[in-house]
Motif scaffolding. Structure first.
Motif, PDB file in Angstrom:
ATOM      1  N   HIS A  71     -40.860 -20.544 -36.598  1.00  0.00           N
ATOM      2  CA  HIS A  71     -41.977 -20.863 -37.486  1.00  0.00           C
ATOM      3  C   HIS A  71     -43.159 -19.916 -37.345  1.00  0.00           C
ATOM      4  N   LEU A  72     -42.943 -18.811 -36.683  1.00  0.00           N
ATOM      5  CA  LEU A  72     -44.031 -17.829 -36.600  1.00  0.00           C
ATOM      6  C   LEU A  72     -44.246 -17.222 -37.979  1.00  0.00           C
ATOM      7  N   LYS A  73     -45.485 -16.917 -38.279  1.00  0.00           N
ATOM      8  CA  LYS A  73     -45.774 -16.209 -39.530  1.00  0.00           C
ATOM      9  C   LYS A  73     -45.523 -14.734 -39.282  1.00  0.00           C
ATOM     10  N   LEU A  74     -44.475 -14.197 -39.899  1.00  0.00           N
ATOM     11  CA  LEU A  74     -44.097 -12.819 -39.592  1.00  0.00           C
ATOM     12  C   LEU A  74     -45.087 -11.798 -40.141  1.00  0.00           C
ATOM     13  N   ASN A  75     -45.640 -12.096 -41.315  1.00  0.00           N
ATOM     14  CA  ASN A  75     -46.624 -11.185 -41.898  1.00  0.00           C
ATOM     15  C   ASN A  75     -47.945 -11.916 -42.065  1.00  0.00           C
ATOM     16  N   LYS A  84     -45.699  -4.623 -42.749  1.00  0.00           N
ATOM     17  CA  LYS A  84     -45.012  -5.891 -43.021  1.00  0.00           C
ATOM     18  C   LYS A  84     -43.510  -5.755 -42.821  1.00  0.00           C
ATOM     19  N   VAL A  85     -42.920  -6.799 -42.251  1.00  0.00           N
ATOM     20  CA  VAL A  85     -41.456  -6.781 -42.186  1.00  0.00           C
ATOM     21  C   VAL A  85     -40.928  -7.413 -43.471  1.00  0.00           C
ATOM     22  N   TYR A  86     -39.744  -6.990 -43.852  1.00  0.00           N
ATOM     23  CA  TYR A  86     -39.176  -7.460 -45.114  1.00  0.00           C
ATOM     24  C   TYR A  86     -38.602  -8.857 -44.950  1.00  0.00           C
ATOM     25  N   ILE A  87     -39.042  -9.742 -45.816  1.00  0.00           N
ATOM     26  CA  ILE A  87     -38.465 -11.084 -45.828  1.00  0.00           C
ATOM     27  C   ILE A  87     -37.841 -11.288 -47.202  1.00  0.00           C
ATOM     28  N   PRO A  88     -36.506 -11.246 -47.284  1.00  0.00           N
ATOM     29  CA  PRO A  88     -35.881 -11.362 -48.602  1.00  0.00           C
ATOM     30  C   PRO A  88     -36.181 -12.719 -49.216  1.00  0.00           C
ATOM     31  N   PRO A  89     -36.343 -12.767 -50.538  1.00  0.00           N
ATOM     32  CA  PRO A  89     -36.691 -14.029 -51.212  1.00  0.00           C
ATOM     33  C   PRO A  89     -35.510 -15.003 -51.267  1.00  0.00           C
ATOM     34  N   TYR A  90     -34.344 -14.544 -50.840  1.00  0.00           N
ATOM     35  CA  TYR A  90     -33.177 -15.424 -50.820  1.00  0.00           C
ATOM     36  C   TYR A  90     -32.528 -15.299 -49.439  1.00  0.00           C
ATOM     37  N   SER A  91     -31.466 -16.069 -49.199  1.00  0.00           N
ATOM     38  CA  SER A  91     -30.860 -16.069 -47.863  1.00  0.00           C
ATOM     39  C   SER A  91     -30.302 -14.694 -47.487  1.00  0.00           C
ATOM     40  N   VAL A  92     -30.572 -14.277 -46.257  1.00  0.00           N
ATOM     41  CA  VAL A  92     -30.064 -12.970 -45.816  1.00  0.00           C
ATOM     42  C   VAL A  92     -28.542 -12.936 -45.790  1.00  0.00           C
ATOM     43  N   ASP A  93     -27.930 -14.128 -45.739  1.00  0.00           N
ATOM     44  CA  ASP A  93     -26.471 -14.162 -45.676  1.00  0.00           C
ATOM     45  C   ASP A  93     -25.824 -13.580 -46.929  1.00  0.00           C
ATOM     46  N   GLN A 102     -29.838  -5.327 -39.934  1.00  0.00           N
ATOM     47  CA  GLN A 102     -31.073  -4.560 -39.797  1.00  0.00           C
ATOM     48  C   GLN A 102     -32.297  -5.451 -40.043  1.00  0.00           C
ATOM     49  N   ILE A 103     -32.214  -6.266 -41.099  1.00  0.00           N
ATOM     50  CA  ILE A 103     -33.348  -7.143 -41.429  1.00  0.00           C
ATOM     51  C   ILE A 103     -33.579  -8.158 -40.317  1.00  0.00           C
ATOM     52  N   VAL A 104     -32.485  -8.763 -39.875  1.00  0.00           N
ATOM     53  CA  VAL A 104     -32.610  -9.775 -38.823  1.00  0.00           C
ATOM     54  C   VAL A 104     -33.169  -9.141 -37.549  1.00  0.00           C
ATOM     55  N   TRP A 105     -32.701  -7.941 -37.258  1.00  0.00           N
ATOM     56  CA  TRP A 105     -33.164  -7.254 -36.051  1.00  0.00           C
ATOM     57  C   TRP A 105     -34.664  -6.977 -36.122  1.00  0.00           C
ATOM     58  N   GLU A 106     -35.104  -6.492 -37.291  1.00  0.00           N
ATOM     59  CA  GLU A 106     -36.538  -6.207 -37.453  1.00  0.00           C
ATOM     60  C   GLU A 106     -37.375  -7.468 -37.321  1.00  0.00           C
TER      61      GLU A 106
END
Ligand SMILES: Cc1cc2nc3c(=O)[nH]c(=O)nc-3n(C[C@H](O)[C@H](O)[C@H](O)COP(=O)(O)OP(=O)(O)OC[C@H]3O[C@@H](n4cnc5c(N)ncnc54)[C@H](O)[C@@H]3O)c2cc1C
Ligand SMILES: C[S@@+](CC[C@H](N)C(=O)[O-])C[C@H]1O[C@@H](n2cnc3c(N)ncnc32)[C@H](O)[C@@H]1O
Lengths: 314, 499
Positions: A71-75, A84-93, A102-106
């Motif tokens: 629940h941390l606010k990433l940006n 800013k780290v990229y947070i996709p608007p839909y599920s990363v899956d 790469q996204i999960v790692w960042e």
């Protein structure tokens, strides 16, 4: 069998009444306190009577850590665009595997970074011998821990054990213990994390204790608790099997009528519009103890033991 | 007097502070640190002095020489250095105060990077791809290896008098000292990595903490210092002092065999490793760079002595004979060597026999031409496994926990897997806020690692028994040819695929 059923019925009805009744604040009966006093000396023997608590501590630290982390606010709002780290608007899956990784790692890196800068203030209510208090005090994102309990013997055990670790005894007093009831702490003292592990089932008026806790949360702060659903499985595993058959917990540790169902806590939050506006039950997870394995999460929070995370949203 | 004064390192000032705080009636001596890195040690000393002043009967003897560390690693072999580098690389553990203690000198390892000796040093080990990848991606030390002294091979041919099998197996041959060099270089890059490696410093004694407060073991060193350890890790080899201190039993199977190692030259360079199973045990020739190679040869104690002492002109012929002749021809030759027969006679005898026997040439189609004389050494072979790897404030890693028959070339690879799992357990423990020296933190390491190692040790043990013991039923089984080895397919797969 009949006697068990009547016993259960009686317990459930008295338990329910107690949950709603009002009266003296966060008291605990002298029998309860005498019971924990007697356990003080062996509290830190990880192979002793409290082994099951030591094992549970592993899972609850995982629960606290992962809940806070998720629940941390990433940006944060003041974060410059390029950082800013990229947070996709839909599920990363839905993304191709390498991109997802790469996204999960960042995001993980950012979480570690944000968490490592946190300096959270913790109140551990009913800290006992300090199993959780010590773990919290050793955590890098925690700056200050206060453990409170009503049993002076267990607090003594906690303080003696604290002295054994220079990280806890010499570290600018990051960890302190106090013999006090929660309502006697000044209301002006607020916390980022308040924990009530394995204690609500021992107090006479759990809703009072919860209220006192929630009132002392900072906005965005967390209240983590664990206790036991009042059901047949709980009676069977904790009292009958745990205390009498397997003897993995000392006889007299539990009283079924004091068990609280997780749904009752949820209902209690919704009951009051003011509470509902300020607090949110973020997660509940059922847990079970498997003797050869330790504690693990179950899929059903309504049966047996459970952990709960509440958050002050406003 | 402010709290800051406690940072003054010398004893008198600390005493002044003690008296001051005492007179001031303060019960808690809180010390505020301005700079953690440089002052922790002093802080600890100061705290001890204060404490001792208040409770004079508890004065530990060499007060000023006792340090406290989160992790004390005993042993600067590959396992110990790997562990230290892994701890210092981990984002969850790099803040821990660590010290590594090595009895021998690491100067040679450092020198190896600048100017390696022309001849190979005689401890040469094989690394599996898993170990290589851990050293590369996990630890970032692969590039620091001296790559001219790193050999990759990709196939193994194993055979005996009756048959052969070959299988692909990727691995690297490397000198232990080269691995040590790479890790030392990596440590030099990491914050607080290198300063805390103390070599030429032996553990003389390990003591339980007598004080009623702490239960940290105290390690006494040959340089007069003592270190108290939150977690004491024994990477101190098969005769581990840490294991003895923790009273952990190690159960072994001595084999009544010695291993003879040597560096040799062969007539043509190869990427293939050869292993011949002889009645005394296996003889392996593992390729090194160019036409260099290394052998590991399992022999009876008596034979190992004879062959180690054999003239260096004869030794290469003895290896060729063992690789290429039928095994029942060998005792006669060994008898000649033992009786100090004339060198030329022995060589002629071997040559004559090799000329008439061509059958094994198809198994070993190379020829040993030379042995580097100083490289020959012998050591007793044994297999042993500690009953557990952990105790309160203790963990065992690498050869301290298990020694394995060199047949499978797994010694260090098992140690690498130990390091990886121990570090994993400690990372988990640290996010759980546990004391990393408590058994709660260490239990996952032993519960995952011990059974895996036990399987591996058991498999290698069986190999040895099937192929290395001159015992009726086994010989009869072997009579069916290398089918026995193939029927041990499971075992083969384990060795090839594990780690
Ligand atoms: C001849 C031979 C051939 C081998 N072949 C292979 C192979 O092909 N492949 C493979 O993977 N493995 C092989 N092995 C095994 C491999 O060498 C070991 O598994 C590996 O070196 C173990 O590393 P370690 O760090 O656990 O122990 P070690 O390398 O034994 O290191 C222990 C260290 O602890 C130090 N120490 C001990 N006591 C003290 C003390 N009291 N105070 C201070 N320091 C102390 C020692 O000085 C030493 O440096 C072979 C071993 C031998 C002997
Ligand atoms: C089962 S122990 C759990 C200890 C600790 N929270 C843990 O999980 O490791 C319950 C503890 O709650 C304490 N306790 C009971 N009622 C309390 C109350 N009203 N206020 C504070 N502590 C209380 C008891 O003294 C006892 O130490």
């Amino acid at each position: 069998m009949k006697s068990i059923t009547t016993f259960l019925k009686r317990c459930i009805s008295t338990g329910f009444r107690r949950w709603h009744s009002t009266g003296k604040l966060t008291s605990t009966s002298p029998e309860e306190l005498a019971h924990f006093n007697a356990l003080a000396s062996s509290w830190w023997d990880v192979n002793g009577p409290q082994r099951i608590l030591h094992k549970m501590n592993l899972l609850r630290m995982d629960f606290i850590y992962s809940t806070i982390r998720e629940h941390l606010k990433l940006n944060p709002p003041d974060c410059p665009e390029e950082d800013k780290v990229y947070i996709p608007p839909y599920s990363v899956d839905l993304l191709p595997e390498p991109i997802k990784r790469q996204i999960v790692w960042e995001q993980d890196m950012r979480r570690d970074e944000i968490l490592s800068q946190k300096k959270l203030k913790v109140l551990d209510v009913g800290c006992g011998g300090g199993i959780l208090s010590e773990s919290m005090a050793r955590s890098s994102f925690v700056d200050d821990v206060m453990g409170i309990d009503l049993s002076s013997e267990v607090l003594q055990a906690a303080k003696i054990h604290q002295q054994k670790d220079p990280m806890l005894s010499e570290n600018n007093g990051k960890l302190d213990y106090q013999l006090t009831a929660i309502e006697d702490l000044p209301k002006s003292e607020t916390y980022d994390i308040i924990t009530m592990f394995e204690m609500l089932e021992h107090v006479d008026y759990p809703s009072k204790v919860l209220t006192e806790g929630l009132q002392r949360l900072n906005v965005g702060g967390w209240l983590f608790l664990s206790t036991i659903n009042r059901d047949f499985v709980s009676w069977f595993t904790t009292i009958f099997m745990g205390e009498h058959v397997l003897r993995i917990v000392p006889v007299g540790t539990h009283t079924l009528e004091k068990y609280i169902n997780q749904q009752e806590i949820r209902d209690w939050i919704s009951e009051d519009p003011q509470r509902l506006r300020s607090y949110e039950v973020v997660d509940t997870k059922g847990t079970v103890y498997l003797p050869a394995y330790g504690w693990k999460f179950t899929s059903n929070p309504n049966v047996g033991n459970y952990f709960m995370a509440l958050r002050r949203v406003k | 007097m402010s709290h800051r004064d406690i940072l003054v390192p010398d004893c008198n000032n600390c005493l002044k502070l003690t008296l001051h705080t005492h007179v001031g009636g303060k019960r808690k001596n809180r010390i505020h640190l301005q700079d953690r890195k440089i002052t922790t040690v002093r802080k600890i000393i100061a705290v001890r002095i204060i404490w001792c002043q208040l409770i004079p009967s508890m004065i530990p003897s060499p007060i000023l020489n006792t340090l406290k560390r989160d992790v004390v690693i005993i042993g600067g072999g590959p396992a110990g250095l790997l562990l230290l580098a892994a701890l210092k690389t981990s984002p969850y553990l790099r803040h821990l105060l660590c010290t590594l203690i090595e009895g021998g000198s690491l100067a040679l390892a450092k020198q190896f990077g600048v100017d390696p000796p022309k001849e190979y040093t005689n401890r040469i080990i094989s690394l599996t791809p898993a170990t290589a990848s851990y050293m590369d991606l996990g630890m970032g030390c692969w590039n620091h290896l001296h790559h001219d002294r790193l050999k990759r091979y990709n196939h193994i041919i194993a055979y005996d008098d009756d048959g052969k099998i070959g299988f692909d197996m990727d691995a690297y041959m490397v000198e232990v000292i080269n691995v040590q060099l790479a890790l030392l270089k990596r440590l030099a890059e990491l914050e607080n990595g290198f300063e805390n490696v103390w070599d030429q410093c032996k553990v003389t004694e390990i003591e339980k903490n007598g004080g009623s407060g702490s239960d940290w073991p105290i390690v006494k060193l040959s340089n007069g210092k003592s270190v108290e350890a939150r977690l004491l890790v024994g990477c101190d080899g098969f005769n581990s002092p840490v294991r003895h201190f923790a009273r952990i039993q190690s159960r072994g199977w001595p084999y009544d065999r010695f291993g003879v190692v040597a560096t040799i030259k062969v007539s043509k360079p190869t990427q293939v490793a050869y292993q011949k199973f002889l009645p005394t045990g296996p003889l392996a020739i593992l390729p090194l760079e160019g036409d260099d190679a290394t052998i590991v040869w399992s022999l009876t104690p008596e034979l190992s002595e004879t062959l180690c002492a054999a003239p260096s002109e004869v030794f290469p012929h003895l290896v060729n004979a063992a690789m290429k002749l039928d095994s029942h021809e060998l005792p006669y030759i060994y008898e000649m060597v033992k009786n100090n027969d004339n060198v030329d006679n022995v060589i002629d005898e071997i040559q004559w026999r090799l000329n008439k026997a061509s059958v094994f040439d198809k198994y070993y189609d190379n020829t040993v031409t030379k042995v580097f004389d100083k490289s020959r050494a012998r050591f007793p072979l044994k297999m042993s496994h500690a009953d557990t790897y952990v105790a309160p404030r203790i963990a065992l890693v690498g050869d301290a926990a298990h020694t394995i028959h060199p047949l499978a070339g797994q010694g260090l690879n098992l140690g690498q897997a130990d390091v990886q799992l121990l570090v994993g357990a400690l990372e988990k423990a640290s996010t759980r806020g546990l004391d990393i020296g408590s058994t709660l933190a260490l239990e996952p390491y032993v519960s995952e690692r011990w059974p895996a190692n036990h399987v591996m040790l058991g498999v290698c043990d069986k190999f040895h028994k099937v192929f290395g013991v001159n015992w009726g039923p086994f010989n009869a089984m072997r009579g069916f040819g290398m089918n026995t080895l193939d029927s041990l397919g499971l075992a083969k797969n384990l060795i090839v695929n594990q780690v």
